[in-house]
Design a protein around this motif. Structure first.
Motif, PDB file in Angstrom:
ATOM      1  N   GLU A   1       0.964  -1.340  -0.284  1.00  0.00           N
ATOM      2  CA  GLU A   1      -0.100   0.049  -0.005  1.00  0.00           C
ATOM      3  C   GLU A   1       0.841   1.310   0.005  1.00  0.00           C
ATOM      4  OE1 GLU A   1      -2.668  -0.504   3.048  1.00  0.00           O
ATOM      5  OE2 GLU A   1      -4.244  -0.889   1.651  1.00  0.00           O
ATOM      6  N   GLU A   2       1.872   1.174   0.553  1.00  0.00           N
ATOM      7  CA  GLU A   2       3.073   2.592   0.551  1.00  0.00           C
ATOM      8  C   GLU A   2       3.573   2.752  -0.571  1.00  0.00           C
ATOM      9  OE1 GLU A   2       5.588   1.178   3.694  1.00  0.00           O
ATOM     10  OE2 GLU A   2       4.322   1.859   5.449  1.00  0.00           O
TER      11      GLU A   2
ATOM     12  N   SER B   1       2.443   1.442  -3.694  1.00  0.00           N
ATOM     13  CA  SER B   1       1.029   1.592  -4.666  1.00  0.00           C
ATOM     14  C   SER B   1       0.390   2.873  -4.511  1.00  0.00           C
ATOM     15  CB  SER B   1       0.378   0.602  -4.895  1.00  0.00           C
ATOM     16  OG  SER B   1      -0.252   0.312  -3.459  1.00  0.00           O
ATOM     17  N   GLN B   2       1.002   4.070  -4.899  1.00  0.00           N
ATOM     18  CA  GLN B   2       0.186   5.224  -4.497  1.00  0.00           C
ATOM     19  C   GLN B   2      -1.050   5.355  -5.484  1.00  0.00           C
ATOM     20  OE1 GLN B   2       3.303   7.930  -6.296  1.00  0.00           O
ATOM     21  NE2 GLN B   2       4.319   7.961  -4.175  1.00  0.00           N
ATOM     22  N   ASN B   3      -2.122   5.777  -4.787  1.00  0.00           N
ATOM     23  CA  ASN B   3      -3.354   5.967  -5.338  1.00  0.00           C
ATOM     24  C   ASN B   3      -4.032   4.826  -5.666  1.00  0.00           C
ATOM     25  OD1 ASN B   3      -2.932   8.831  -5.363  1.00  0.00           O
ATOM     26  ND2 ASN B   3      -1.879   8.797  -7.366  1.00  0.00           N
ATOM     27  N   TRP B   4      -3.523   3.924  -4.988  1.00  0.00           N
ATOM     28  CA  TRP B   4      -4.270   2.271  -5.129  1.00  0.00           C
ATOM     29  C   TRP B   4      -4.315   1.698  -4.034  1.00  0.00           C
ATOM     30  CZ3 TRP B   4      -6.609  -0.306  -9.203  1.00  0.00           C
ATOM     31  CH2 TRP B   4      -6.512   0.254 -10.401  1.00  0.00           C
ATOM     32  N   ARG B   5      -5.523   1.429  -3.323  1.00  0.00           N
ATOM     33  CA  ARG B   5      -5.980   0.766  -2.272  1.00  0.00           C
ATOM     34  C   ARG B   5      -5.774  -0.947  -2.354  1.00  0.00           C
ATOM     35  NH1 ARG B   5     -10.720   2.905  -2.164  1.00  0.00           N
ATOM     36  NH2 ARG B   5     -11.676   1.055  -1.692  1.00  0.00           N
ATOM     37  N   LEU B   6      -5.267  -1.428  -1.635  1.00  0.00           N
ATOM     38  CA  LEU B   6      -4.984  -3.001  -1.837  1.00  0.00           C
ATOM     39  C   LEU B   6      -6.034  -3.766  -2.158  1.00  0.00           C
ATOM     40  CD1 LEU B   6      -2.607  -4.727  -1.540  1.00  0.00           C
ATOM     41  CD2 LEU B   6      -3.349  -5.504   0.740  1.00  0.00           C
ATOM     42  N   MET B   7      -7.317  -3.598  -1.924  1.00  0.00           N
ATOM     43  CA  MET B   7      -8.732  -4.351  -2.179  1.00  0.00           C
ATOM     44  C   MET B   7      -9.130  -3.726  -3.492  1.00  0.00           C
ATOM     45  SD  MET B   7      -8.338  -6.613  -0.514  1.00  0.00           S
ATOM     46  CE  MET B   7      -8.886  -7.413   0.765  1.00  0.00           C
ATOM     47  N   ARG B   8      -8.683  -2.679  -4.111  1.00  0.00           N
ATOM     48  CA  ARG B   8      -8.987  -2.088  -5.485  1.00  0.00           C
ATOM     49  C   ARG B   8      -8.206  -2.953  -6.539  1.00  0.00           C
ATOM     50  NH1 ARG B   8      -8.259   3.420  -6.777  1.00  0.00           N
ATOM     51  NH2 ARG B   8      -9.632   2.720  -8.599  1.00  0.00           N
ATOM     52  N   MET B   9      -7.195  -3.378  -6.122  1.00  0.00           N
ATOM     53  CA  MET B   9      -6.179  -4.281  -7.060  1.00  0.00           C
ATOM     54  C   MET B   9      -7.075  -5.530  -7.502  1.00  0.00           C
ATOM     55  SD  MET B   9      -2.705  -3.846  -5.029  1.00  0.00           S
ATOM     56  CE  MET B   9      -2.152  -2.331  -4.529  1.00  0.00           C
TER      57      MET B   9
ATOM     58  N   LEU C   1       6.625  -3.169  -7.271  1.00  0.00           N
ATOM     59  CA  LEU C   1       7.769  -4.121  -6.607  1.00  0.00           C
ATOM     60  C   LEU C   1       9.131  -3.417  -6.702  1.00  0.00           C
ATOM     61  CD1 LEU C   1       7.278  -7.778  -7.627  1.00  0.00           C
ATOM     62  CD2 LEU C   1       6.759  -6.793  -5.519  1.00  0.00           C
ATOM     63  N   ASP C   2       9.371  -2.694  -7.887  1.00  0.00           N
ATOM     64  CA  ASP C   2      10.592  -1.806  -8.002  1.00  0.00           C
ATOM     65  C   ASP C   2      10.939  -0.730  -6.733  1.00  0.00           C
ATOM     66  OD1 ASP C   2      12.807  -0.917  -9.445  1.00  0.00           O
ATOM     67  OD2 ASP C   2      11.937   0.704  -9.788  1.00  0.00           O
ATOM     68  N   ARG C   3       9.657  -0.272  -6.565  1.00  0.00           N
ATOM     69  CA  ARG C   3       9.500   0.768  -5.492  1.00  0.00           C
ATOM     70  C   ARG C   3       9.737   0.356  -4.010  1.00  0.00           C
ATOM     71  NH1 ARG C   3       5.513   5.843  -4.163  1.00  0.00           N
ATOM     72  NH2 ARG C   3       6.614   6.418  -2.168  1.00  0.00           N
TER      73      ARG C   3
END
Length: 125
Positions: free
Chosen positions: A53-54, A56-64, A114-116
């Protein structure tokens, strides 16, 4: 196995057992590592999800998508707990899995997140 762990809310041990019963001809050489990943993700899920979550800016985990989320969990666990596996290998394998099982955008998304995470963890190699 990670997908099933989440989709059916079974324990890691149950997901592992069901997988190997259903796919008896699956690669026996990778069995131990696969089981280590599933148990490791289960035991560190909140810490892993926080890292995702940290990163993936602007993406909540459950929206993926469920596939992307679990590929990120797999890659993040490896980045966090398997220093003997090179960063490039983890990212490359995760991207290849995303190409095979995710959507058209999955590989780029998984690679970026993953790179981040790898950079945040100080994984340069």
């Amino acid at each position: 196995m990670l997908f099933q762990l989440e989709a059916s809310a079974v324990s890691a041990e149950r997901a592992i057992d069901l997988f190997w019963r259903m796919f008896e001809d699956a690669d026996p050489e990778g069995r131990s590592y696969a089981e280590q990943i599933v148990c490791g993700v289960e035991s560190s899920l909140s810490e892993i999800d926080k890292k995702i979550e940290e990163a993936s800016q602007n993406w909540r985990l459950m929206r993926m998508s469920r596939v992307d989320r679990n590929l990120l969990r797999l890659g993040t666990w490896e980045l966090m707990f398997k220093p003997d596996v090179p960063r490039a290998v983890i990212l490359d394998e995760s991207v290849e899995l995303a190409k095979s099982f995710g959507s058209e955008e999955s590989s780029g998304f998984v690679n970026g997140v993953l790179d981040r995470i790898a950079s945040d963890l100080g994984r340069t190699a």
